[in-house]
Design a protein around this motif. Sequence first.
Motif, PDB file in Angstrom:
ATOM      1  N   THR A   1       0.446  15.593 -18.479  1.00 58.09           N
ATOM      2  CA  THR A   1       1.250  15.577 -17.256  1.00 58.09           C
ATOM      3  C   THR A   1       2.748  15.481 -17.522  1.00 58.09           C
ATOM      4  O   THR A   1       3.542  15.567 -16.582  1.00 58.09           O
ATOM      5  CB  THR A   1       0.838  14.391 -16.363  1.00 58.09           C
ATOM      6  OG1 THR A   1       1.011  13.161 -17.088  1.00 58.09           O
ATOM      7  CG2 THR A   1      -0.614  14.517 -15.939  1.00 58.09           C
ATOM      8  N   SER A   2       3.153  15.330 -18.773  1.00 55.48           N
ATOM      9  CA  SER A   2       4.589  15.191 -19.061  1.00 55.48           C
ATOM     10  C   SER A   2       5.371  16.451 -18.708  1.00 55.48           C
ATOM     11  O   SER A   2       6.591  16.401 -18.531  1.00 55.48           O
ATOM     12  CB  SER A   2       4.807  14.851 -20.548  1.00 55.48           C
ATOM     13  OG  SER A   2       4.370  15.914 -21.372  1.00 55.48           O
ATOM     14  N   ILE A   3       4.698  17.606 -18.578  1.00 49.70           N
ATOM     15  CA  ILE A   3       5.403  18.839 -18.215  1.00 49.70           C
ATOM     16  C   ILE A   3       5.943  18.772 -16.801  1.00 49.70           C
ATOM     17  O   ILE A   3       6.797  19.562 -16.410  1.00 49.70           O
ATOM     18  CB  ILE A   3       4.494  20.078 -18.359  1.00 49.70           C
ATOM     19  CG1 ILE A   3       3.351  20.049 -17.331  1.00 49.70           C
ATOM     20  CG2 ILE A   3       3.966  20.210 -19.766  1.00 49.70           C
ATOM     21  CD1 ILE A   3       2.562  21.331 -17.250  1.00 49.70           C
ATOM     22  N   MET A   4       5.451  17.799 -16.009  1.00 49.85           N
ATOM     23  CA  MET A   4       5.802  17.748 -14.598  1.00 49.85           C
ATOM     24  C   MET A   4       7.025  16.890 -14.297  1.00 49.85           C
ATOM     25  O   MET A   4       7.573  16.967 -13.195  1.00 49.85           O
ATOM     26  CB  MET A   4       4.606  17.234 -13.794  1.00 49.85           C
ATOM     27  CG  MET A   4       3.407  18.161 -13.875  1.00 49.85           C
ATOM     28  SD  MET A   4       2.030  17.600 -12.874  1.00 49.85           S
ATOM     29  CE  MET A   4       1.022  19.088 -12.834  1.00 49.85           C
ATOM     30  N   GLY A   5       7.440  16.070 -15.234  1.00 50.76           N
ATOM     31  CA  GLY A   5       8.609  15.235 -14.996  1.00 50.76           C
ATOM     32  C   GLY A   5       8.432  14.288 -13.822  1.00 50.76           C
ATOM     33  O   GLY A   5       9.351  14.089 -13.022  1.00 50.76           O
ATOM     34  N   LEU A   6       7.253  13.687 -13.695  1.00 52.75           N
ATOM     35  CA  LEU A   6       6.947  12.824 -12.561  1.00 52.75           C
ATOM     36  C   LEU A   6       7.565  11.431 -12.715  1.00 52.75           C
ATOM     37  O   LEU A   6       7.813  10.972 -13.830  1.00 52.75           O
ATOM     38  CB  LEU A   6       5.420  12.674 -12.430  1.00 52.75           C
ATOM     39  CG  LEU A   6       4.618  13.945 -12.190  1.00 52.75           C
ATOM     40  CD1 LEU A   6       3.134  13.643 -12.316  1.00 52.75           C
ATOM     41  CD2 LEU A   6       4.932  14.523 -10.826  1.00 52.75           C
ATOM     42  N   PRO A   7       7.771  10.737 -11.602  1.00 53.82           N
ATOM     43  CA  PRO A   7       8.153   9.323 -11.677  1.00 53.82           C
ATOM     44  C   PRO A   7       7.072   8.549 -12.430  1.00 53.82           C
ATOM     45  O   PRO A   7       5.894   8.900 -12.382  1.00 53.82           O
ATOM     46  CB  PRO A   7       8.217   8.898 -10.197  1.00 53.82           C
ATOM     47  CG  PRO A   7       8.455  10.165  -9.455  1.00 53.82           C
ATOM     48  CD  PRO A   7       7.717  11.231 -10.218  1.00 53.82           C
ATOM     49  N   LYS A   8       7.456   7.482 -13.120  1.00 57.21           N
ATOM     50  CA  LYS A   8       6.532   6.765 -14.005  1.00 57.21           C
ATOM     51  C   LYS A   8       5.266   6.292 -13.290  1.00 57.21           C
ATOM     52  O   LYS A   8       4.162   6.418 -13.813  1.00 57.21           O
ATOM     53  CB  LYS A   8       7.245   5.581 -14.643  1.00 57.21           C
ATOM     54  CG  LYS A   8       8.286   5.977 -15.685  1.00 57.21           C
ATOM     55  CD  LYS A   8       8.895   4.756 -16.347  1.00 57.21           C
ATOM     56  CE  LYS A   8       9.912   5.163 -17.416  1.00 57.21           C
ATOM     57  NZ  LYS A   8      10.515   3.982 -18.068  1.00 57.21           N
ATOM     58  N   LYS A   9       5.422   5.738 -12.099  1.00 51.71           N
ATOM     59  CA  LYS A   9       4.261   5.207 -11.391  1.00 51.71           C
ATOM     60  C   LYS A   9       3.271   6.308 -11.043  1.00 51.71           C
ATOM     61  O   LYS A   9       2.058   6.161 -11.247  1.00 51.71           O
ATOM     62  CB  LYS A   9       4.712   4.484 -10.117  1.00 51.71           C
ATOM     63  CG  LYS A   9       3.567   3.828  -9.365  1.00 51.71           C
ATOM     64  CD  LYS A   9       4.076   3.060  -8.146  1.00 51.71           C
ATOM     65  CE  LYS A   9       2.920   2.402  -7.398  1.00 51.71           C
ATOM     66  NZ  LYS A   9       3.399   1.644  -6.216  1.00 51.71           N
ATOM     67  N   LEU A  10       3.785   7.428 -10.527  1.00 53.72           N
ATOM     68  CA  LEU A  10       2.918   8.542 -10.166  1.00 53.72           C
ATOM     69  C   LEU A  10       2.297   9.171 -11.406  1.00 53.72           C
ATOM     70  O   LEU A  10       1.121   9.543 -11.408  1.00 53.72           O
ATOM     71  CB  LEU A  10       3.700   9.584  -9.370  1.00 53.72           C
ATOM     72  CG  LEU A  10       2.922  10.809  -8.880  1.00 53.72           C
ATOM     73  CD1 LEU A  10       1.747  10.382  -8.006  1.00 53.72           C
ATOM     74  CD2 LEU A  10       3.824  11.755  -8.116  1.00 53.72           C
ATOM     75  N   ASP A  11       3.083   9.282 -12.469  1.00 50.86           N
ATOM     76  CA  ASP A  11       2.580   9.860 -13.715  1.00 50.86           C
ATOM     77  C   ASP A  11       1.411   9.035 -14.251  1.00 50.86           C
ATOM     78  O   ASP A  11       0.402   9.575 -14.714  1.00 50.86           O
ATOM     79  CB  ASP A  11       3.704   9.931 -14.751  1.00 50.86           C
ATOM     80  CG  ASP A  11       3.261  10.623 -16.028  1.00 50.86           C
ATOM     81  OD1 ASP A  11       2.840  11.787 -15.953  1.00 50.86           O
ATOM     82  OD2 ASP A  11       3.321   9.991 -17.104  1.00 50.86           O
ATOM     83  N   LYS A  12       1.525   7.720 -14.157  1.00 51.35           N
ATOM     84  CA  LYS A  12       0.452   6.833 -14.627  1.00 51.35           C
ATOM     85  C   LYS A  12      -0.811   7.031 -13.807  1.00 51.35           C
ATOM     86  O   LYS A  12      -1.924   7.085 -14.350  1.00 51.35           O
ATOM     87  CB  LYS A  12       0.913   5.381 -14.549  1.00 51.35           C
ATOM     88  CG  LYS A  12      -0.102   4.386 -15.081  1.00 51.35           C
ATOM     89  CD  LYS A  12       0.432   2.963 -15.017  1.00 51.35           C
ATOM     90  CE  LYS A  12      -0.593   1.962 -15.546  1.00 51.35           C
ATOM     91  NZ  LYS A  12      -0.056   0.568 -15.489  1.00 51.35           N
ATOM     92  N   GLU A  13      -0.661   7.150 -12.493  1.00 48.70           N
ATOM     93  CA  GLU A  13      -1.818   7.350 -11.621  1.00 48.70           C
ATOM     94  C   GLU A  13      -2.510   8.679 -11.916  1.00 48.70           C
ATOM     95  O   GLU A  13      -3.743   8.761 -11.973  1.00 48.70           O
ATOM     96  CB  GLU A  13      -1.382   7.296 -10.158  1.00 48.70           C
ATOM     97  CG  GLU A  13      -0.921   5.916  -9.700  1.00 48.70           C
ATOM     98  CD  GLU A  13      -0.488   5.909  -8.256  1.00 48.70           C
ATOM     99  OE1 GLU A  13      -0.619   6.965  -7.592  1.00 48.70           O
ATOM    100  OE2 GLU A  13      -0.025   4.871  -7.784  1.00 48.70           O
ATOM    101  N   ILE A  14      -1.721   9.737 -12.108  1.00 45.64           N
ATOM    102  CA  ILE A  14      -2.293  11.057 -12.361  1.00 45.64           C
ATOM    103  C   ILE A  14      -2.970  11.102 -13.730  1.00 45.64           C
ATOM    104  O   ILE A  14      -4.048  11.692 -13.895  1.00 45.64           O
ATOM    105  CB  ILE A  14      -1.219  12.140 -12.238  1.00 45.64           C
ATOM    106  CG1 ILE A  14      -0.772  12.252 -10.775  1.00 45.64           C
ATOM    107  CG2 ILE A  14      -1.740  13.488 -12.726  1.00 45.64           C
ATOM    108  CD1 ILE A  14       0.340  13.219 -10.542  1.00 45.64           C
ATOM    109  N   LYS A  15      -2.365  10.448 -14.717  1.00 49.32           N
ATOM    110  CA  LYS A  15      -3.005  10.386 -16.030  1.00 49.32           C
ATOM    111  C   LYS A  15      -4.357   9.693 -15.934  1.00 49.32           C
ATOM    112  O   LYS A  15      -5.314  10.066 -16.622  1.00 49.32           O
ATOM    113  CB  LYS A  15      -2.095   9.656 -17.021  1.00 49.32           C
ATOM    114  CG  LYS A  15      -0.943  10.501 -17.528  1.00 49.32           C
ATOM    115  CD  LYS A  15      -0.099   9.734 -18.534  1.00 49.32           C
ATOM    116  CE  LYS A  15       1.009  10.642 -19.073  1.00 49.32           C
ATOM    117  NZ  LYS A  15       1.900   9.914 -20.028  1.00 49.32           N
TER     118      LYS A  15
END
Length: 216
Positions: free
Chosen positions: A192-206
Amino acid sequence: TEFFVEEGATLNFTMIHSWREDTKVRPVSAALVEDDATFVSNYICMRPARDLKMYPRAICRGRNSRANFNNLLYVTGDSSLDVGSMVKLEGANSKGEIISRTVAMDRSKVIVRGRLVGDNPKSRAHLECRGILQGDAKINAIPELVANSEGAELSHEAAVGKIAEKEIVYLMSRGLSRDEATSAIVRGFLDTSIMGLPKKLDKEIKGIVETTLGKL
């Protein structure tokens, strides 16, 4: 869904789909991006529908406007997905990017479309499509680069195929089974790092990705 991203604004829109296997889905969306504005659209599909067709569009009308589309697709069973994106670059120094990562398994069929239209001589855009095939799955990548103005710079790269045997053998030499090695490679591919998401959202999606791929 319609998005209007006005001067100087940034909008990051993330859509996560987890469909029933017998569902047919037709989402429709478009964005208009003004001066110095940025639109980012992230689409994640971990449990595919029976039949999905979508083709979101972004028009970078303003000066220094930017639009990014990022797609992560994990497709299984007999699902059929037709997923595309389009970025139209009208403003001076407008930029666009479309990135797709697809893992197609079993008997699934996936069409990945991308269209970049350079209408301004100072526009820049890049299209990237990568896919992993497992079983009898099929991936059809359809890139389109349309330069309507001298000076527009549009680029494309694509790679679709099965996991390289040497990668699996290397991980197996480190103590993993073949299934564990395959799962590790797929996890890294759907990063998911290709998406440049906010940390909280990135953690949820991972977490969602890990839960899904844990069934491999």
